[in-house]
Design a protein around this motif. Structure first.
Motif, PDB file in Angstrom:
ATOM      1  N   ASP A  26      25.711  -8.704  17.053  1.00  0.00           N
ATOM      2  CA  ASP A  26      26.316  -9.486  15.985  1.00  0.00           C
ATOM      3  C   ASP A  26      26.351 -10.971  16.346  1.00  0.00           C
ATOM      4  N   TYR A  60      22.896 -12.171  15.699  1.00  0.00           N
ATOM      5  CA  TYR A  60      22.551 -12.284  14.283  1.00  0.00           C
ATOM      6  C   TYR A  60      23.294 -13.430  13.580  1.00  0.00           C
ATOM      7  N   LEU A 107      16.931  -7.180  14.460  1.00  0.00           N
ATOM      8  CA  LEU A 107      17.707  -7.169  13.213  1.00  0.00           C
ATOM      9  C   LEU A 107      18.011  -5.734  12.786  1.00  0.00           C
ATOM     10  N   LYS A 157      21.615  -3.952  12.242  1.00  0.00           N
ATOM     11  CA  LYS A 157      21.954  -3.334  10.963  1.00  0.00           C
ATOM     12  C   LYS A 157      22.401  -1.884  11.142  1.00  0.00           C
ATOM     13  N   THR A 181      17.209  -4.397   4.639  1.00  0.00           N
ATOM     14  CA  THR A 181      16.656  -5.049   5.828  1.00  0.00           C
ATOM     15  C   THR A 181      16.025  -6.387   5.463  1.00  0.00           C
ATOM     16  N   GLY A 222      18.526  -9.008   5.230  1.00  0.00           N
ATOM     17  CA  GLY A 222      18.966  -9.468   6.546  1.00  0.00           C
ATOM     18  C   GLY A 222      18.093 -10.587   7.082  1.00  0.00           C
ATOM     19  N   CYS A 238      18.863 -13.717   4.775  1.00  0.00           N
ATOM     20  CA  CYS A 238      20.199 -14.233   5.040  1.00  0.00           C
ATOM     21  C   CYS A 238      20.228 -15.063   6.322  1.00  0.00           C
ATOM     22  N   PHE A 264      23.597 -10.825   2.934  1.00  0.00           N
ATOM     23  CA  PHE A 264      23.120  -9.566   3.520  1.00  0.00           C
ATOM     24  C   PHE A 264      23.662  -8.399   2.702  1.00  0.00           C
ATOM     25  N   HIS A 282      26.223 -16.120   2.353  1.00  0.00           N
ATOM     26  CA  HIS A 282      26.501 -15.284   3.521  1.00  0.00           C
ATOM     27  C   HIS A 282      27.983 -15.285   3.892  1.00  0.00           C
TER      28      HIS A 282
END
Length: 238
Positions: free
Chosen positions: A48, A51, A75, A79, A132, A135, A138, A147, A196
């Motif tokens: 996290d 990301y 990623l 997820k 995905t 993601g 974003c 996301f 986001h």
């Protein structure tokens, strides 16, 4: 357990949205504590951080916005550990070659702000559906592409019947963009409320409620703001 803040989606108080967003990391930590595996707990926090902070900075620093295959795999790991784990999905994503990932992501970022075209461009990759793909978008364009997290969608009435389709993502993205614009008009920091950040705040409250965490009350938050404002005024007085 319902949070004392009420339904964030219908709330027009920008300060309360900020109050919830500020607690994202604490809620993520509590979510991680529910995972039995110590390694998986650490993986969630690590991925996290990557990301939310490291990858966006890396994408922004590139002369041309494009992602690498290893980043798409990373990623997907984030997820899956943050949401519902589907091991077959990771294998599919890993089967993409470097050139295909770079070409698809270059085309996707070039298509923005047309989110529908960007999602379509990424969906040619194996194992990459709307969630995905969102993601990727974003991380590189947080102002326009939220996301597609289950928890964030469940906070929005029109998205509560979960469907992982491009059409449903576009409904979700439009709702979040409208919230972003509404909050930005009320904010002292123009441009702060990206799509986001709105999606993260919705995720935070939904997960906190599910875990039985109290994020605070409107009255308490207002009292804290009044106290801060009063102290600031006193300091500014000659």
């Amino acid at each position: 357990m319902a949070d004392a803040l009420g339904d964030l989606y219908t709330c027009d108080d920008e300060a309360l949205w900020q109050h919830v967003l500020d607690q994202y990391e604490a809620v993520l930590q509590r979510k991680a504590e529910q995972i039995k595996s110590k390694d998986k707990r650490a993986e969630l926090i690590h991925l996290d951080q990557w990301y939310q902070k490291e990858w966006p900075r890396l994408l922004e620093s590139r002369p041309e916005k494009v992602i690498e295959r290893k980043e798409l795999v990373q990623l997907t790991r984030w997820k899956l550990v943050r949401g519902q784990f589907r091991p077959q999905l990771l294998k599919l994503v890993e089967s993409n070659d470097e050139g295909a990932v770079k070409d698809a992501s270059k085309k996707a970022f070039s298509a923005l702000p047309d989110v529908a075209a960007a999602i379509e461009a990424l969906s040619v990759l194996k194992g990459v559906g709307p969630a995905t793909a969102s993601g990727v978008l974003c991380a590189g364009a947080p102002h326009v592409a939220p996301f597609m997290a289950d928890e964030s969608m469940l906070a929005i009435p029109s998205c509560r019947q979960l469907q992982y389709t491009p059409k449903r993502y576009l409904v979700f993205a439009k709702e979040v963009q409208q919230l972003s614009q509404r909050l930005d008009r009320a904010s002292h920091q123009q441009g702060f409320w990206t799509a986001h950040k709105v999606e993260l705040a919705l995720w935070t409250q939904h997960v906190a409620n599910k875990l039985g965490m109290q994020l605070g009350s409107a009255d308490k938050r207002k009292a804290e703001q009044d106290t801060t404002s009063s102290k600031r005024t006193r300091k500014e007085q000659p």
